[in-house]
Design a protein around this motif. Structure first.
Motif, mmCIF file in Angstrom:
data_model
loop_
_atom_site.group_PDB
_atom_site.id
_atom_site.type_symbol
_atom_site.label_atom_id
_atom_site.label_comp_id
_atom_site.label_asym_id
_atom_site.label_seq_id
_atom_site.Cartn_x
_atom_site.Cartn_y
_atom_site.Cartn_z
ATOM 1 N N VAL A 103 0.851 -1.188 0.000
ATOM 2 C CA VAL A 103 0.000 0.000 0.000
ATOM 3 C C VAL A 103 0.886 1.236 0.000
ATOM 4 O O VAL A 103 1.801 1.361 0.818
ATOM 5 C CB VAL A 103 -0.945 0.022 1.215
ATOM 6 N N LEU A 104 0.611 2.160 -0.935
ATOM 7 C CA LEU A 104 1.315 3.433 -0.987
ATOM 8 C C LEU A 104 0.521 4.465 -0.194
ATOM 9 O O LEU A 104 -0.685 4.632 -0.420
ATOM 10 C CB LEU A 104 1.479 3.911 -2.431
ATOM 11 N N THR A 105 1.171 5.129 0.754
ATOM 12 C CA THR A 105 0.514 6.184 1.529
ATOM 13 C C THR A 105 1.263 7.489 1.321
ATOM 14 O O THR A 105 2.464 7.499 0.998
ATOM 15 C CB THR A 105 0.468 5.835 3.025
ATOM 16 N N TYR A 106 0.560 8.587 1.545
ATOM 17 C CA TYR A 106 1.141 9.901 1.253
ATOM 18 C C TYR A 106 1.142 10.783 2.493
ATOM 19 O O TYR A 106 2.191 11.161 2.998
ATOM 20 C CB TYR A 106 0.355 10.572 0.123
ATOM 21 N N GLY A 107 -0.041 11.118 2.986
ATOM 22 C CA GLY A 107 -0.112 12.050 4.084
ATOM 23 C C GLY A 107 -1.334 11.849 4.941
ATOM 24 O O GLY A 107 -1.582 10.767 5.478
ATOM 25 N N LYS A 108 -2.153 12.888 5.004
ATOM 26 C CA LYS A 108 -3.203 12.951 6.010
ATOM 27 C C LYS A 108 -4.294 11.898 5.823
ATOM 28 O O LYS A 108 -5.080 11.679 6.738
ATOM 29 C CB LYS A 108 -3.834 14.338 6.022
ATOM 30 N N GLU A 109 -4.324 11.197 4.684
ATOM 31 C CA GLU A 109 -5.366 10.173 4.501
ATOM 32 C C GLU A 109 -5.179 8.994 5.457
ATOM 33 O O GLU A 109 -6.101 8.209 5.666
ATOM 34 C CB GLU A 109 -5.406 9.698 3.043
ATOM 35 N N VAL A 110 -3.984 8.880 6.075
ATOM 36 C CA VAL A 110 -3.745 7.802 7.034
ATOM 37 C C VAL A 110 -3.293 8.337 8.394
ATOM 38 O O VAL A 110 -2.813 7.575 9.236
ATOM 39 C CB VAL A 110 -2.700 6.791 6.500
ATOM 40 N N TRP A 111 -3.451 9.633 8.624
ATOM 41 C CA TRP A 111 -2.986 10.219 9.880
ATOM 42 C C TRP A 111 -3.964 10.036 11.029
ATOM 43 O O TRP A 111 -3.578 10.163 12.189
ATOM 44 C CB TRP A 111 -2.712 11.709 9.697
ATOM 45 N N GLU A 112 -5.219 9.782 10.721
ATOM 46 C CA GLU A 112 -6.238 9.610 11.755
ATOM 47 C C GLU A 112 -6.701 8.151 11.771
ATOM 48 O O GLU A 112 -6.472 7.408 10.810
ATOM 49 C CB GLU A 112 -7.430 10.544 11.488
ATOM 50 N N ASN A 119 -2.375 -6.065 6.964
ATOM 51 C CA ASN A 119 -2.115 -7.302 6.225
ATOM 52 C C ASN A 119 -1.252 -7.102 4.985
ATOM 53 O O ASN A 119 -0.898 -8.088 4.320
ATOM 54 C CB ASN A 119 -3.434 -7.954 5.820
ATOM 55 N N ALA A 120 -0.933 -5.851 4.680
ATOM 56 C CA ALA A 120 -0.041 -5.588 3.541
ATOM 57 C C ALA A 120 1.362 -6.094 3.865
ATOM 58 O O ALA A 120 1.831 -5.988 4.995
ATOM 59 C CB ALA A 120 -0.003 -4.099 3.230
ATOM 60 N N GLU A 121 2.038 -6.639 2.864
ATOM 61 C CA GLU A 121 3.408 -7.102 3.090
ATOM 62 C C GLU A 121 4.334 -5.920 3.359
ATOM 63 O O GLU A 121 5.259 -6.014 4.174
ATOM 64 C CB GLU A 121 3.911 -7.905 1.896
ATOM 65 N N GLN A 122 4.078 -4.815 2.644
ATOM 66 C CA GLN A 122 4.848 -3.597 2.867
ATOM 67 C C GLN A 122 3.910 -2.396 2.772
ATOM 68 O O GLN A 122 2.847 -2.453 2.142
ATOM 69 C CB GLN A 122 5.946 -3.426 1.808
ATOM 70 N N ILE A 123 4.346 -1.304 3.390
ATOM 71 C CA ILE A 123 3.683 -0.013 3.219
ATOM 72 C C ILE A 123 4.769 0.979 2.803
ATOM 73 O O ILE A 123 5.792 1.100 3.478
ATOM 74 C CB ILE A 123 3.009 0.455 4.517
ATOM 75 N N TRP A 124 4.557 1.629 1.690
ATOM 76 C CA TRP A 124 5.483 2.672 1.260
ATOM 77 C C TRP A 124 4.913 4.027 1.637
ATOM 78 O O TRP A 124 3.695 4.252 1.549
ATOM 79 C CB TRP A 124 5.676 2.623 -0.251
#
Length: 379
Positions: free
Chosen positions: A125-134, A146-151
């Motif tokens: 899963v590719l993450t950037y910013g505030k979409e995963v901050w909360e 469950n992701a093998e990696q998070i970038w």
């Protein structure tokens, strides 16, 4: 032609990318994704890119590409488009068994998990910013867990995501944003733009940002509140604000109320290709913000322009913890004023355009993101 393309690439390791959109709108995320795909296209691999909200009619500068195939699922009905993407993706996974799936947004992560896990196909899963901050919903949290990696693009984004969603920081990898130094480069200030914006004989602060009332974290209002104090030390200061949005009337009213309405210039929307010459109008780039990373800081530094950011966000990475610029509390007009005065009057190394550009490009040019991608994919 189709058969020739298939025969040349069929034996290469394959990956799948799933994004919301890349080409139908402009933004930091879209620019970042294009950089990733450009770098990917030079590797000895092939990829299929599934796009939920882009249609086949969009202008795609990456096509034609012998190692990337694009699949578009834009529909008048969002639900129908999502269903079409899900079915096509499942068929592709069953038929081609790609080496890995890259999920380009948290909104798509539950779908990717649902399709990949039963098939034993690892996903990132590719993450950037505030979409995963909360804190996210349980299904989105599970998809990340469950992701093998998070970038991700910065240490700050990693730390916020981990704290909010019970994630293991050791499963994160960094793929920083990049800047094209052949596009963003120092140039002589444009006399035409100076006249257009009334900047003659001025010391120019600049911000490039969305001016949306629902997204005020860029700090334009904070910089406006700092202007009266800045003007006491730098009487010819002006503030050029590039961007558009429904918050502009409030910001203009604030400037008038503080007596600096004549110092704030709202330039409105500026096309990407015209941004370099606009950056070069600035004596300092100022954005006391809360960023996941902040590509704009790289663009300004590549143009030789000193930068100011907030001190508690992802800008720590482009600014290298303050080595390459000023970092201040993002809602503190007094701190912004002090830093801006230093930037406009200082002989600090961080104001030396040639040194700043060299350091920036060494760490964040296109070759850097390409090298990091090769390492992440073991190529």
């Amino acid at each position: 032609m189709t058969f020739q393309k298939f025969s040349m690439t069929a034996q290469l390791p394959s990956h799948v990318f799933v994004f919301l959109e890349i080409f139908s709108r402009e933004g930091g995320i879209q620019s970042y994704v294009k950089d990733i795909l450009n770098a990917y296209s030079a590797l000895p691999v092939r990829g299929d890119v599934f796009l939920l909200r882009d249609g086949a009619e969009v202008e795609n500068p990456l096509e034609p590409c012998p190692t990337l195939t694009f699949h578009y699922f834009k529909s008048a009905s969002a639900m129908l488009g999502r269903a079409k993407l899900a079915i096509a993706l499942l068929v592709h996974l069953l038929k081609h068994r790609p080496k890995r799936v890259f999920c380009g947004h948290i909104l798509l992560a539950p779908l990717v998990q649902t399709l990949c896990k039963p098939l034993g196909i690892p996903y990132t899963v590719l993450t950037y910013g505030k979409e995963v901050w909360e804190p996210l919903s349980p299904t989105k949290q599970a998809a990340l867990q469950n992701a093998e990696q998070i970038w991700t693009i910065s240490r700050y984004s990693r730390d916020r995501a981990c704290a909010s969603n019970h994630l293991d920081p050791h499963r994160f990898e960094f793929l920083f944003c990049a800047v094209d130094g052949t596009v963003f480069a120092p140039q002589t200030k444009s006399p035409q733009l100076i006249e257009t914006y009334g900047l003659s004989e001025s010391k120019v602060l600049m911000t490039v940002a969305r001016l949306w009332s629902g997204d005020p974290y860029k700090g334009v209002d904070v910089t406006i509140r700092a202007l009266p104090a800045i003007a006491q030390s730098v009487p010819n200061v002006k503030y050029l604000v590039i961007g558009r949005g429904d918050d502009q009337p409030r910001l203009a009213q604030l400037a008038e109320a503080l007596g600096v309405g004549d110092r704030v210039v709202f330039a409105g929307f500026v096309a990407t290709e015209d941004l370099p010459q606009h950056y070069c109008l600035a004596d300092a780039y100022v954005m006391p913000s809360q960023e996941g990373f902040g590509i704009v800081y790289l663009e300004a530094m590549a143009c030789g322009v000193p930068v100011l950011s907030g001190d508690a966000d992802g800008s720590a990475d482009p600014l290298q913890d303050g080595e390459l610029g000023w970092r201040v509390p993002h809602r503190d007009p007094a701190a912004v004023a002090v830093a801006c005065i230093e930037m406009l009057r200082s002989q600090d190394q961080r104001c030396e355009g040639a040194w700043l550009r060299q350091r920036c490009l060494k760490l964040f040019d296109k070759a850097a993101i390409a090298q990091t991608l090769r390492e992440l994919l073991n190529y």
